[in-house]
Scaffold this motif. Structure first.
Motif, PDB file in Angstrom:
ATOM      1  N   ARG A  55      -2.085   8.131  -8.447  1.00 59.53           N
ATOM      2  CA  ARG A  55      -3.325   7.666  -7.815  1.00 59.53           C
ATOM      3  C   ARG A  55      -3.005   6.811  -6.588  1.00 59.53           C
ATOM      4  O   ARG A  55      -3.354   5.622  -6.542  1.00 59.53           O
ATOM      5  N   PRO A  56      -2.364   7.371  -5.578  1.00 66.52           N
ATOM      6  CA  PRO A  56      -1.977   6.568  -4.406  1.00 66.52           C
ATOM      7  C   PRO A  56      -3.177   5.994  -3.655  1.00 66.52           C
ATOM      8  O   PRO A  56      -3.057   4.967  -2.996  1.00 66.52           O
ATOM      9  N   GLN A  57      -4.333   6.637  -3.762  1.00 62.05           N
ATOM     10  CA  GLN A  57      -5.525   6.132  -3.073  1.00 62.05           C
ATOM     11  C   GLN A  57      -5.937   4.752  -3.602  1.00 62.05           C
ATOM     12  O   GLN A  57      -6.568   3.986  -2.885  1.00 62.05           O
TER      13      GLN A  57
ATOM     14  N   HIS B  50       0.834  -1.207   0.000  1.00 61.34           N
ATOM     15  CA  HIS B  50       0.000   0.000   0.000  1.00 61.34           C
ATOM     16  C   HIS B  50       0.868   1.256   0.000  1.00 61.34           C
ATOM     17  O   HIS B  50       0.366   2.361  -0.086  1.00 61.34           O
ATOM     18  N   ASP B  51       2.177   1.071   0.090  1.00 61.32           N
ATOM     19  CA  ASP B  51       3.135   2.166   0.032  1.00 61.32           C
ATOM     20  C   ASP B  51       3.788   2.140  -1.355  1.00 61.32           C
ATOM     21  O   ASP B  51       4.366   1.114  -1.742  1.00 61.32           O
ATOM     22  N   PRO B  52       3.715   3.237  -2.121  1.00 56.17           N
ATOM     23  CA  PRO B  52       4.260   3.231  -3.488  1.00 56.17           C
ATOM     24  C   PRO B  52       5.738   2.855  -3.560  1.00 56.17           C
ATOM     25  O   PRO B  52       6.155   2.142  -4.463  1.00 56.17           O
TER      26      PRO B  52
ATOM     27  N   LEU C 261      -4.091   2.309  -3.986  1.00 58.71           N
ATOM     28  CA  LEU C 261      -3.316   1.273  -3.303  1.00 58.71           C
ATOM     29  C   LEU C 261      -3.966   0.808  -2.005  1.00 58.71           C
ATOM     30  O   LEU C 261      -3.657  -0.273  -1.510  1.00 58.71           O
TER      31      LEU C 261
ATOM     32  N   VAL D 233       0.892   4.936 -10.843  1.00 55.60           N
ATOM     33  CA  VAL D 233       0.603   4.536  -9.453  1.00 55.60           C
ATOM     34  C   VAL D 233       0.782   5.733  -8.530  1.00 55.60           C
ATOM     35  O   VAL D 233      -0.051   5.984  -7.651  1.00 55.60           O
ATOM     36  N   LEU D 234       1.855   6.484  -8.728  1.00 63.36           N
ATOM     37  CA  LEU D 234       2.114   7.649  -7.877  1.00 63.36           C
ATOM     38  C   LEU D 234       1.042   8.717  -8.032  1.00 63.36           C
ATOM     39  O   LEU D 234       0.766   9.461  -7.096  1.00 63.36           O
TER      40      LEU D 234
END
Length: 172
Positions: free
Chosen positions: A54-56, A13-15, A58, A51-52
């Motif tokens: 749209r971190p939500q 859940h952490d990019p 994750l 991905v970065l």
């Protein structure tokens, strides 16, 4: 570390952790698909940029590789569509007499415009996009388009309105 502890963050859940755990795997997957190490590296990076952005997305992620693969497949599809578009343009140029051929600068500008048009029309449903292109590029009338797409003329008119709306929105 217990995964049942709600106070702890799952590593995927952490990019940054997602990147370190899955970047090599994704790059190898893309290389098998594309056959080119450099393109695979570029698309792997592009995937993690998405991905970065749209971190939500994750949060609650259960299958990180499936998520990354979905993003990467879209990027591969975009790459192939761009290549096909560029090849169609190069093929059309090859049919032109040499004195009429555009300069390299003009070619670059036309390719850039084609990519922008392609991205704009990508928001349309496939049949709507096809109807719009048949009208604008092939010069077909609505009745001819309706026959070719096996839809009513009224549907073709609706498709054309959607295409023109996309054009207007892109101009704003």
């Amino acid at each position: 570390m217990s995964t049942a502890d709600p106070g702890l963050v799952h590593p995927d859940h952490d990019p940054h952790t997602l990147y370190s755990h899955h970047h090599g795997w994704l790059r190898a997957w893309l290389q098998r698909r594309l056959g080119c190490r450099d393109e695979a590296a570029d698309l792997a990076q592009d995937t993690f940029v998405r991905v970065l952005l749209r971190p939500q997305a994750l949060q609650g992620l259960r299958e990180p590789r499936a998520y990354l693969t979905t993003i990467a497949k879209g990027l591969v599809s975009d790459l192939w569509r761009r290549r096909a578009l560029e090849q169609a343009y190069v093929d059309a140029l090859a049919l032109m007499p040499e004195p009429m051929a555009p300069s390299p600068e003009e070619r670059a500008l036309v390719l850039e415009a084609l990519h922008e048009i392609d991205a704009m029309l990508d928001g349309l449903a496939p049949k709507a996009r096809q109807a719009f292109l048949l009208s604008q590029l092939e010069g077909l009338g609505y009745a001819e388009i309706a026959l070719q797409l096996q839809v009513s003329e009224r549907t073709v008119k609706r498709y054309m309105a959607q295409g023109f709306e996309c054009c207007l929105l892109a101009m704003e």
